[in-house]
Design a protein around this motif. Structure first.
Motif, PDB file in Angstrom:
ATOM      1  N   UNK A  54       0.816  -1.226   0.000  1.00  0.00           N
ATOM      2  CA  UNK A  54       0.000   0.000   0.000  1.00  0.00           C
ATOM      3  C   UNK A  54       0.840   1.262   0.000  1.00  0.00           C
ATOM      4  N   UNK A  55       1.992   1.185   0.670  1.00  0.00           N
ATOM      5  CA  UNK A  55       2.815   2.401   0.778  1.00  0.00           C
ATOM      6  C   UNK A  55       3.505   2.715  -0.539  1.00  0.00           C
ATOM      7  N   UNK A  58       2.602   5.690  -2.498  1.00  0.00           N
ATOM      8  CA  UNK A  58       3.067   7.028  -2.121  1.00  0.00           C
ATOM      9  C   UNK A  58       4.507   7.280  -2.569  1.00  0.00           C
ATOM     10  N   UNK A  69       5.494  11.291   6.240  1.00  0.00           N
ATOM     11  CA  UNK A  69       4.142  10.773   6.505  1.00  0.00           C
ATOM     12  C   UNK A  69       4.185   9.532   7.391  1.00  0.00           C
ATOM     13  N   UNK A  70       4.992   8.536   6.976  1.00  0.00           N
ATOM     14  CA  UNK A  70       4.869   7.216   7.622  1.00  0.00           C
ATOM     15  C   UNK A  70       5.837   6.998   8.785  1.00  0.00           C
ATOM     16  N   UNK A  73       4.511  10.783  11.100  1.00  0.00           N
ATOM     17  CA  UNK A  73       3.114  11.239  11.116  1.00  0.00           C
ATOM     18  C   UNK A  73       3.036  12.751  10.864  1.00  0.00           C
ATOM     19  N   UNK A  74       3.836  13.221   9.929  1.00  0.00           N
ATOM     20  CA  UNK A  74       3.853  14.650   9.603  1.00  0.00           C
ATOM     21  C   UNK A  74       3.296  14.866   8.198  1.00  0.00           C
ATOM     22  N   UNK A  75       2.212  15.613   8.091  1.00  0.00           N
ATOM     23  CA  UNK A  75       1.644  15.902   6.773  1.00  0.00           C
ATOM     24  C   UNK A  75       2.572  16.835   6.003  1.00  0.00           C
ATOM     25  N   UNK A 168       5.869   1.139  16.729  1.00  0.00           N
ATOM     26  CA  UNK A 168       5.315   1.124  15.383  1.00  0.00           C
ATOM     27  C   UNK A 168       6.221   1.866  14.427  1.00  0.00           C
ATOM     28  N   UNK A 169       5.822   1.904  13.171  1.00  0.00           N
ATOM     29  CA  UNK A 169       6.623   2.552  12.144  1.00  0.00           C
ATOM     30  C   UNK A 169       6.864   4.027  12.471  1.00  0.00           C
ATOM     31  N   UNK A 170       5.831   4.706  12.969  1.00  0.00           N
ATOM     32  CA  UNK A 170       5.957   6.140  13.224  1.00  0.00           C
ATOM     33  C   UNK A 170       6.853   6.395  14.444  1.00  0.00           C
ATOM     34  N   UNK A 372       3.813 -13.121   3.838  1.00  0.00           N
ATOM     35  CA  UNK A 372       2.792 -12.328   4.521  1.00  0.00           C
ATOM     36  C   UNK A 372       3.055 -10.832   4.347  1.00  0.00           C
ATOM     37  N   UNK A 373       4.332 -10.435   4.405  1.00  0.00           N
ATOM     38  CA  UNK A 373       4.686  -9.017   4.244  1.00  0.00           C
ATOM     39  C   UNK A 373       4.572  -8.603   2.784  1.00  0.00           C
ATOM     40  N   UNK A 375       3.084 -10.207   0.296  1.00  0.00           N
ATOM     41  CA  UNK A 375       1.908 -10.751  -0.396  1.00  0.00           C
ATOM     42  C   UNK A 375       2.302 -11.401  -1.711  1.00  0.00           C
ATOM     43  N   UNK A 398      -4.470 -12.620   5.200  1.00  0.00           N
ATOM     44  CA  UNK A 398      -3.928 -11.589   4.319  1.00  0.00           C
ATOM     45  C   UNK A 398      -4.147 -11.936   2.850  1.00  0.00           C
TER      46      UNK A 398
ATOM     47  N   UNK B  30      -2.144  -4.809  11.119  1.00  0.00           N
ATOM     48  CA  UNK B  30      -1.524  -5.579  10.036  1.00  0.00           C
ATOM     49  C   UNK B  30      -1.916  -7.045  10.188  1.00  0.00           C
ATOM     50  N   UNK B  66       3.225  -5.357  15.072  1.00  0.00           N
ATOM     51  CA  UNK B  66       3.617  -3.963  15.318  1.00  0.00           C
ATOM     52  C   UNK B  66       3.212  -3.064  14.153  1.00  0.00           C
ATOM     53  N   UNK B  69      -0.275   0.436  14.049  1.00  0.00           N
ATOM     54  CA  UNK B  69      -0.411   1.887  13.816  1.00  0.00           C
ATOM     55  C   UNK B  69      -0.358   2.191  12.323  1.00  0.00           C
ATOM     56  N   UNK B  70       0.554   1.530  11.618  1.00  0.00           N
ATOM     57  CA  UNK B  70       0.716   1.805  10.192  1.00  0.00           C
ATOM     58  C   UNK B  70      -0.565   1.477   9.423  1.00  0.00           C
ATOM     59  N   UNK B  73      -3.083   4.073  10.232  1.00  0.00           N
ATOM     60  CA  UNK B  73      -2.574   5.277   9.568  1.00  0.00           C
ATOM     61  C   UNK B  73      -3.003   5.247   8.088  1.00  0.00           C
ATOM     62  N   UNK B  74      -2.797   4.097   7.432  1.00  0.00           N
ATOM     63  CA  UNK B  74      -3.218   3.937   6.031  1.00  0.00           C
ATOM     64  C   UNK B  74      -4.736   4.072   5.901  1.00  0.00           C
ATOM     65  N   UNK B  76      -6.637   6.009   7.685  1.00  0.00           N
ATOM     66  CA  UNK B  76      -6.934   7.451   7.661  1.00  0.00           C
ATOM     67  C   UNK B  76      -6.726   8.010   6.260  1.00  0.00           C
ATOM     68  N   UNK B  96      -0.461   4.477  19.825  1.00  0.00           N
ATOM     69  CA  UNK B  96       0.166   5.053  18.636  1.00  0.00           C
ATOM     70  C   UNK B  96      -0.813   5.017  17.458  1.00  0.00           C
ATOM     71  N   UNK B 100      -1.963   8.358  15.244  1.00  0.00           N
ATOM     72  CA  UNK B 100      -1.751   8.550  13.802  1.00  0.00           C
ATOM     73  C   UNK B 100      -3.060   8.456  13.006  1.00  0.00           C
ATOM     74  N   UNK B 102      -5.628   9.957  14.082  1.00  0.00           N
ATOM     75  CA  UNK B 102      -6.109  11.333  14.311  1.00  0.00           C
ATOM     76  C   UNK B 102      -7.633  11.385  14.445  1.00  0.00           C
TER      77      UNK B 102
END
Lengths: 425, 139
Positions: A54-55, A58, A69-70, A73-75, A168-170, A372-373, A375, A398, B30, B66, B69-70, B73-74, B76, B96, B100, B102
């Motif tokens: 999905x990422x 972007x 972003x990821x 968490x900053x737009x 988490x990622x953020x 799984x990661x 896919x 998944x 996830x 883990x 959050x991601x 986040x997606x 959102x 978290x 994220x 929000x």
């Protein structure tokens, strides 16, 4: 939250806009947790490259935009500075070196390679595995860490005695450039003691036994901290790796105690910090069978297409075992076999002749990711067999495949015959 | 129409309202939730196949990967996130995730929201004040 002068300066923008955004996230996160302060960390394991399916959407905006972003968490798009803490990259979206996985995904390979270059230049070490402790990042007892990857978090806390929550990622992104994480949960010694006593009434010895035990216990205690009685056979890294990954999949276990084995557990009394257990649960024959049946609940067809070994990523010993089981044999024309290990250990497997044995049988040794990661599975896969409770739990959800869970030997037999004949013995 | 008021601790500020979706099972991110559709996909979960989009999600807490959050986040970014979340057990994953996502989020209630709120109730969340107002669907 109380901030030190250094932390306040970072929040106020004294170290630039990215560190300001990182500290802003850590403060919002710390307040959400109810934490009173931050703690310095110099060992971060996270995810940076735009790896997930999905990422990738972007990725055209560039790696600073992805990081903003990821990872923060900053737009607002900010420029990523050099990391401040020792930081390692966990699994990625694809094994860019192996065409078996890439099935027309050249664009993804390009994105990942560019990401590796970008984040590598910022100081992120490209371990590219869910098991950083197998390839050199081995924190010591008491060390404060900020790790993602639930199977690594439980290993870090219980087996190594280092201290991390499931980040988490953020939050790992923010920790990498500030060297801070909220002082909460398992960073605090009082929160590391056991809550539940598990009375184990059946022998737990091989890797499959440990996987089933972990899967059962995760459902029983969810986020709580179990201590075990009756585990007599000495485990090793492989067994505890599988046990923890399973417990962190069916539940959210981040810490456990095995008296005489885990470093914070001199005795059962010590595990509970002198208090009585909240509850005592029994793991016997019935509990074992129920967990095994749940792990195999999606499997209907005995005709297997795909055998997946190495979740969490295999140690070199496990790659060697798979190679020996396959020596002189040939996979069924209807099956594919992928064995996953960290890229650093793939080098050892190549030199030791294991890769050649697995490839001679028709299998592949892959790195960097997992089905799984990513896919990504062999084309038209409908039925998977795996020795991993974690992968058997997640893959059907998944990707919609059926999954059989069993021993390494059962999986190798399925790869050779094309039929699942595993079972609970 | 009768309303019930719960008080809790602000996790993420803001005001929102919507229809409640309640589960007594912890929720995965996830590997258990698909941000493209907003649906729970964990095969043995009681909400499997049900969308969280625009609901006020009432649940015990987070479990699993883990990537929690991601994935929220997606959600959102994809417009599939819940409108607010109310939960009992604070962990790093859910806290978290709330930050994220929000969306207004409240925890540490004076009474267990799982005992009081049912799926289909209308729930107003004022997270800044820590106040949750429930209008029962059957009232």
């Amino acid at each position: 939250m109380k901030l030190t002068d250094d932390e306040q300066r970072m929040l106020d923008g004294g170290e630039g806009p990215a560190v300001h955004r990182a500290m802003d996230l850590l403060v919002r996160y710390g307040e959400a947790l109810g934490a009173e302060r931050l703690v310095p960390v110099n060992n971060v394991c996270g995810t940076f490259v735009a790896a997930g399916p999905m990422i990738r959407e972007f990725a055209s905006k560039g790696n600073d935009a992805i990081f903003s972003e990821f990872n923060l968490d900053s737009t607002e798009r900010v420029e990523m500075p050099q990391v401040k803490a020792y930081t390692c990259h966990l699994v990625m979206g694809i094994d860019s070196k192996h065409p078996e996985m890439n099935q027309g995904l050249e664009e993804t390979v390009r994105i990942q390679k560019e990401g590796e270059k970008f984040f590598g230049a910022k100081g992120v070490n490209m371990l590219a595995t869910c098991t950083p402790y197998q390839v050199g990042n081995v924190p010591v007892m008491g060390e404060h860490c900020a790790w993602m990857e639930s199977s690594a978090v439980i290993y870090c806390n219980a087996v190594l005695g280092a201290r991390t929550n499931t980040e988490g990622r953020e939050s790992t992104g923010a920790a990498s450039i500030t060297g801070r994480i909220p002082y909460f949960g398992l960073h605090i010694p009082e929160n590391r003691v056991a809550t539940h006593l598990i009375d184990v009434k059946v022998p737990v010895d091989d890797m499959m036994d440990w996987g089933i035990l972990g899967y059962a216990i995760g459902e029983m205690v969810e986020e709580d901290i179990p201590a075990f009685r009756g585990l007599v056979a000495q485990p090793n890294m492989i067994k505890l790796k599988h046990f923890g990954a399973a417990a962190a999949s069916s539940g959210g276990v981040e810490m456990y105690h095995i008296p005489g084995v885990t470093p914070e557990t001199r005795s059962e009394e010590y595990a509970f910090g002198g208090r009585a257990p909240l509850t005592t649960l029994v793991y016997g024959e019935a509990e074992r069978r129920i967990a095994y049946e749940k792990l195999n609940s999606t499997a209907k067809s005995h005709d297997v297409d795909f055998i997946m070994l190495g979740c969490p990523h295999n140690s070199i010993e496990q790659v060697g075992l798979a190679a020996r089981l396959l020596e002189g044999r040939r996979l069924s024309a209807n099956t594919s076999l992928w064995v996953f290990t960290p890229r650093a250990l793939k080098e050892v497997a190549d030199r030791s002749g294991y890769t050649a044995l697995i490839e001679a049988a028709g299998g592949h040794v892959l790195t960097d990711t997992c089905p799984a990661i990513s896919r990504i599975m062999p084309k038209d896969t409908k039925v998977v067999a795996t020795d991993s409770a974690k992968q058997a739990h997640y893959l059907p959800a998944i990707t919609g495949v059926q999954a059989w869970f069993g021993s390494v030997a059962d999986c190798v037999e399925a790869a050779v015959s094309g039929r699942w004949n595993g079972g609970l013995r | 129409m009768s309303t019930i008021v719960l008080h809790g601790r602000k996790v993420v500020g803001g005001v929102s309202e919507g229809e409640a979706l309640v589960t007594r099972e912890t929720v995965s991110g996830w590997g258990g939730f698909d941000p493209r559709t907003g649906k729970v996909v964990e095969t043995r979960h009681e909400l499997c196949g049900i969308s969280l989009k625009d609901k006020v999600l009432v649940f015990p807490g987070a479990k699993g990967s883990s990537g929690w959050s991601q994935y929220f986040h997606l959600a959102r970014l994809a417009g599939t996130a819940p409108k607010a979340i109310l939960y009992n057990r604070t962990t790093t994953k859910v806290a978290l995730g709330a930050v994220v996502m929000r969306v207004p989020a409240v925890t540490d209630f004076d009474s267990d929201p799982l005992d009081i709120i049912e799926t289909g109730d209308w729930v107003k969340v004022d997270a800044d004040r820590g106040v949750v107002e429930i209008t029962k669907k059957s009232a």
